[in-house]
Design a protein around this motif. Structure first.
Motif, PDB file in Angstrom:
ATOM      1  N   CYS A   1      -8.388   7.061   6.099  1.00  0.00           N
ATOM      2  CA  CYS A   1      -8.595   6.578   7.331  1.00  0.00           C
ATOM      3  C   CYS A   1      -8.235   7.874   8.250  1.00  0.00           C
TER       4      CYS A   1
ATOM      5  N   ALA B   1       0.859  -1.128   0.245  1.00  0.00           N
ATOM      6  CA  ALA B   1       0.164  -0.057   0.110  1.00  0.00           C
ATOM      7  C   ALA B   1       0.894   1.358  -0.086  1.00  0.00           C
TER       8      ALA B   1
ATOM      9  N   ILE C   1      -2.252  -0.328  10.397  1.00  0.00           N
ATOM     10  CA  ILE C   1      -0.694  -0.107   9.389  1.00  0.00           C
ATOM     11  C   ILE C   1       0.287  -0.231  10.483  1.00  0.00           C
TER      12      ILE C   1
ATOM     13  N   LEU D   1      -4.545   5.216   2.185  1.00  0.00           N
ATOM     14  CA  LEU D   1      -3.651   3.927   1.808  1.00  0.00           C
ATOM     15  C   LEU D   1      -4.453   3.670   0.316  1.00  0.00           C
ATOM     16  N   SER D   2      -3.365   3.434  -0.703  1.00  0.00           N
ATOM     17  CA  SER D   2      -3.789   3.138  -2.039  1.00  0.00           C
ATOM     18  C   SER D   2      -2.876   1.794  -2.302  1.00  0.00           C
ATOM     19  N   TYR D   3      -3.593   0.636  -2.524  1.00  0.00           N
ATOM     20  CA  TYR D   3      -3.070  -0.478  -2.600  1.00  0.00           C
ATOM     21  C   TYR D   3      -2.709  -0.427  -4.153  1.00  0.00           C
TER      22      TYR D   3
ATOM     23  N   ALA E   1      -8.387   2.058  -2.638  1.00  0.00           N
ATOM     24  CA  ALA E   1      -7.898   3.080  -1.792  1.00  0.00           C
ATOM     25  C   ALA E   1      -8.652   3.401  -0.796  1.00  0.00           C
TER      26      ALA E   1
ATOM     27  N   SER F   1       0.406  10.802   3.608  1.00  0.00           N
ATOM     28  CA  SER F   1       0.144  11.541   4.973  1.00  0.00           C
ATOM     29  C   SER F   1       0.479  13.180   4.729  1.00  0.00           C
TER      30      SER F   1
ATOM     31  N   THR G   1      -0.153  -4.023   6.168  1.00  0.00           N
ATOM     32  CA  THR G   1      -1.408  -3.235   6.576  1.00  0.00           C
ATOM     33  C   THR G   1      -2.439  -4.492   6.555  1.00  0.00           C
TER      34      THR G   1
ATOM     35  N   SER H   1       5.735   3.233   1.090  1.00  0.00           N
ATOM     36  CA  SER H   1       5.250   1.801   0.885  1.00  0.00           C
ATOM     37  C   SER H   1       5.143   1.134   2.137  1.00  0.00           C
TER      38      SER H   1
ATOM     39  N   ILE I   1       1.266   4.422   1.400  1.00  0.00           N
ATOM     40  CA  ILE I   1       0.327   5.328   2.591  1.00  0.00           C
ATOM     41  C   ILE I   1       1.058   6.995   2.226  1.00  0.00           C
TER      42      ILE I   1
END
Ligand SMILES: Cc1cc2nc3c(=O)[nH]c(=O)nc-3n(C[C@H](O)[C@H](O)[C@H](O)COP(=O)(O)O)c2cc1C
Length: 171
Positions: free
Chosen positions: A125, A23, A53, A73-75, A122, A27, A41, A37, A25
């Motif tokens: 959170c 994922a 995570i 979170l974008s997988y 995605a 921020s 997660t 990366s 991540i």
């Protein structure tokens, strides 16, 4: 048919044989955005929908998530191995990963950090709680919003390398 099995005892190498996803991540704090990366997660609650995570305390992302109380979170899809490599091998402490021009983003609706385009799925959170697990921090995130790209396939991380997913097993 006889099936041969070779079991080798090696605590360090053994973990390299597990398989994960990656994922990206995202921020944001003090008007800066970052991406790292994370293979560690996992969905950790059904209702409410939560994802946990695991982030090393020394990561620039740790400070940013701690300060802002949120993360994206974008997988990665199978076409995003290069992004997983960049986000996982450079730190915001010395590199602005977005200045590479490789990360295309779209705005989140509930959190400040954006999400990465063309990810297989995605999530936005909000940190609900944090606890220590050995040398990593676990952030428990309440999932506020989710997206998916129909037709994308996931990036698979195995043996320290990125792979495509295999064929569906019919049984
Ligand atoms: C495939 C891959 C998976 C990773 N998974 C994690 C993880 O789950 N947790 C973690 O703390 N670091 C993980 N890392 C390492 C961080 O992504 C790396 O230290 C990154 O440079 C941190 O960036 P930052 O300092 O800008 O936050 C991973 C790296 C790679 C290449």
């Amino acid at each position: 048919m006889k099936h041969e099995m070779f079991v080798i005892k090696d605590i360090e190498k053994a973990q390299n044989f597990s398989t994960t996803t990656v994922a990206l991540i995202t921020s944001s704090s003090d008007d800066r955005i970052n991406v790292m990366s994370a293979e560690w997660t996992i969905r950790s609650s059904i209702e409410p929908f939560m994802i946990t995570i695991f982030i090393g305390y020394e990561r620039g992302s740790y400070e940013m998530i701690k300060k802002s109380g949120e993360f994206g979170l974008s997988y990665c899809s199978e076409r995003q191995g290069e992004l997983a490599h960049i986000a996982g091998n450079y730190s915001i402490r010395d590199t602005d990963k977005f200045s590479t021009g490789k990360f295309r983003v779209f705005s989140s609706s509930m959190i400040k950090p954006p999400l990465i385009e063309n990810a297989i799925c995605a999530f936005e959170c909000r940190v609900e709680s944090e606890f220590r697990v050995g040398d990593h921090a676990a952030f428990n995130g309440i999932v506020l919003e989710g997206y998916y790209s129909d037709g994308e396939k996931p990036l698979v991380f195995h043996g320290g390398k990125f792979h495509h997913i295999g064929e569906t097993i019919k049984h």
